[in-house]
Design a protein around this motif. Structure first.
Motif, PDB file in Angstrom:
ATOM      1  N   GLU A 214       0.714  -1.070   0.106  1.00  0.00           N
ATOM      2  CA  GLU A 214       0.333  -0.126   0.047  1.00  0.00           C
ATOM      3  C   GLU A 214       1.084   1.304   0.041  1.00  0.00           C
ATOM      4  OE1 GLU A 214      -1.012   0.670   4.629  1.00  0.00           O
ATOM      5  OE2 GLU A 214      -2.067  -0.106   3.664  1.00  0.00           O
ATOM      6  N   LEU A 215       0.674   2.380  -0.673  1.00  0.00           N
ATOM      7  CA  LEU A 215       1.072   3.672  -0.827  1.00  0.00           C
ATOM      8  C   LEU A 215       1.273   4.116   0.502  1.00  0.00           C
ATOM      9  CD1 LEU A 215      -0.483   4.981  -4.284  1.00  0.00           C
ATOM     10  CD2 LEU A 215       1.762   4.040  -3.672  1.00  0.00           C
ATOM     11  N   SER A 216       2.380   4.284   0.845  1.00  0.00           N
ATOM     12  CA  SER A 216       2.614   5.295   2.125  1.00  0.00           C
ATOM     13  C   SER A 216       2.473   6.552   1.675  1.00  0.00           C
ATOM     14  CB  SER A 216       3.881   4.507   3.306  1.00  0.00           C
ATOM     15  OG  SER A 216       5.335   4.160   2.747  1.00  0.00           O
TER      16      SER A 216
ATOM     17  N   PHE B 107       6.998   8.532  -4.506  1.00  0.00           N
ATOM     18  CA  PHE B 107       5.934   7.978  -3.145  1.00  0.00           C
ATOM     19  C   PHE B 107       6.993   6.426  -3.350  1.00  0.00           C
ATOM     20  CE2 PHE B 107       6.080   5.939  -8.015  1.00  0.00           C
ATOM     21  CZ  PHE B 107       6.126   4.254  -7.601  1.00  0.00           C
ATOM     22  N   ALA B 108       6.208   5.541  -2.118  1.00  0.00           N
ATOM     23  CA  ALA B 108       6.720   4.712  -1.296  1.00  0.00           C
ATOM     24  C   ALA B 108       5.936   3.777  -1.062  1.00  0.00           C
ATOM     25  CB  ALA B 108       7.208   5.267   0.234  1.00  0.00           C
ATOM     26  N   VAL B 109       6.132   3.059  -1.123  1.00  0.00           N
ATOM     27  CA  VAL B 109       5.484   2.060  -0.623  1.00  0.00           C
ATOM     28  C   VAL B 109       5.174   0.551   0.512  1.00  0.00           C
ATOM     29  CG1 VAL B 109       4.152  -0.984  -1.619  1.00  0.00           C
ATOM     30  CG2 VAL B 109       4.722   1.381  -3.289  1.00  0.00           C
TER      31      VAL B 109
ATOM     32  N   GLY C 145      -3.190   7.151  -7.839  1.00  0.00           N
ATOM     33  CA  GLY C 145      -3.287   6.801  -5.813  1.00  0.00           C
ATOM     34  C   GLY C 145      -3.108   7.430  -5.076  1.00  0.00           C
ATOM     35  N   ALA C 146      -3.678   6.868  -3.628  1.00  0.00           N
ATOM     36  CA  ALA C 146      -3.537   8.257  -2.358  1.00  0.00           C
ATOM     37  C   ALA C 146      -2.738   7.405  -1.322  1.00  0.00           C
ATOM     38  CB  ALA C 146      -4.886   8.873  -1.991  1.00  0.00           C
TER      39      ALA C 146
END
Length: 417
Positions: free
Chosen positions: A135-137, A155-157, A226-227
């Protein structure tokens, strides 16, 4: 070596009014010098007009009747069938003799080939997807049209699988099991951890780091999806970026022997005949499996970022690739090698200042240098320019030496002023 029986057979069929010469018997043409030479070791007798006629005793040529000439092998220089040549400094200067030194070092391989422009992308799109499902963090606050900089975090996951692998890696490292920890490094990098994050794990930071994705180059956001908190998989497009320049994709083929020379991200250069003096810099992006049983070729893809208006699809271009280098290679300039039907040779500078052709075995050639497998040693000096005249003189002396007898006749051994 032609046997004496064969010589007699040829002579009997060549002339009926002249008795055949049989090797091993002296005749009226034989000289005392030749008789004395026959007692020496490593002496053979050769016809000056028919060098294929060779005997181990004095006699006449069964073809033309000329006396066979003594040829003393003991006087042949070691490691070469050609005598050394003495050249005065003035003649060497007039001949344009230039020396080069054999040296052991790194040989930079270069691949020269022809490619075809197969695709031009005016937007230079770059799609960024997560390296692992989770999930996107974190998602950068960027909308369509916003500018991004190279190296900027986008972005980070977070992923349970990644967190479990971090715990296992940290435990192995803490327990001193370096072998197991080392084996996990490729997977950690594959799942998106940077070298700096792995170092922090080794220093004891809690194993809950997220996989981070950065911008690889400057550009603009084409769209974002995405968010924070949204589930994503490895095929989910989070950012679609467009660069500042168009991307030109070139397809080229290389030879079978060059298969292991090419890897992705190697630097490449492109020139087009219609654009003289213009060089385009790019990188190899894909290496296809071997194709073509008859052509034995390998297909590669190269990308160039440029807005030059002179490029168009289906144009042919000259491609130069900086391939993998080789170390500890004995090499000399390629121009120093004399290619002949009997093999390769170079003209070597001896310790006494004379020049002598020596046989060599050559290997790969690249970037103006050629590999020497045998025939030379490190730091040997060879002639890189003007060697053909010296080699011709040595060949001439070798022919005169073969024709000479032991009457004390002087042989030329120098090129004088």
């Amino acid at each position: 070596m032609i046997s004496s029986g064969l010589i007699g057979f040829v002579a009997g069929h060549y002339s009926a009014d002249r008795p055949p010469a049989v090797a091993g018997k002296k005749n009226q043409h034989s000289s005392p010098a030749l008789s004395a030479a026959s007692e020496a070791e490593h002496v053979s007798y050769v016809c000056p007009m028919h060098p294929e006629i060779v005997a181990d005793q004095p006699g006449d040529c069964p073809i033309c009747g000329m006396p066979l000439v003594a040829h003393t092998h003991a006087h042949t220089p070691q490691n070469s069938a050609f005598p050394a040549v003495k050249i005065s400094p003035t003649v060497a200067h007039n001949l344009g003799v230039r020396l080069a030194q054999a040296h052991t070092g790194t040989m930079q391989r270069k691949i020269e080939t022809i490619g075809k422009i197969t695709r031009i992308d005016p937007t230079a799109r770059q799609i960024l997807t997560p390296p692992i499902s989770g999930e996107l963090s974190f998602v950068a606050d960027k909308d369509a049209g916003d500018q991004v900089k190279k190296g900027e975090l986008l972005f980070a996951v977070s992923s349970p699988e990644l967190l479990a692998l971090q715990q296992e890696f940290q435990q192995s490292f803490t327990d001193g099991d370096r072998q197991s920890a080392t084996q996990m490094l490729p997977r950690l990098q594959q799942y998106g951890l940077s070298a700096e994050q792995i170092s922090r794990l080794q220093q004891g930071e809690p194993p809950r780091l997220a996989a981070q994705v950065f911008a690889k180059e400057d550009g603009f956001v084409f769209f974002r999806r995405g968010a924070v908190g949204d589930p994503v998989n490895r095929g989910f497009t989070v950012f679609n970026l467009s660069g500042n320049t168009q991307t030109v994709e070139v397809t080229a083929e290389i030879f079978e022997r060059q298969w292991n020379w090419v890897e992705t991200n190697q630097q490449a250069w492109m020139t087009v005949r219609g654009l003289p003096g213009v060089h385009f810099k790019g990188r190899v992006v894909r290496v296809e499996p071997p194709v073509g049983y008859t052509t034995r070729s390998l297909e590669i893809k190269i990308k160039f970022k440029t807005d030059h208006p002179g490029l168009s699809q289906s144009m042919f271009a000259h491609i130069s690739i900086d391939a993998q280098s080789r170390n500890n290679i004995l090499q000399i300039p390629k121009d120093a090698v004399i290619r002949t039907g009997d093999g390769d040779r170079v003209v070597k500078l001896l310790d006494d200042g004379a020049y002598q052709p020596v046989a060599v075995v050559c290997g790969e050639a690249s970037a103006g240098m050629i590999e020497i497998l045998s025939g030379l040693n490190d730091n040997d000096a060879v002639v890189a320019s003007g060697q053909f005249l010296i080699d011709s003189e040595s060949n001439l002396q070798a022919g005169l030496r073969r024709l000479a007898n032991d009457n004390g006749q002087r042989q030329p051994n120098a090129i004088d002023d």
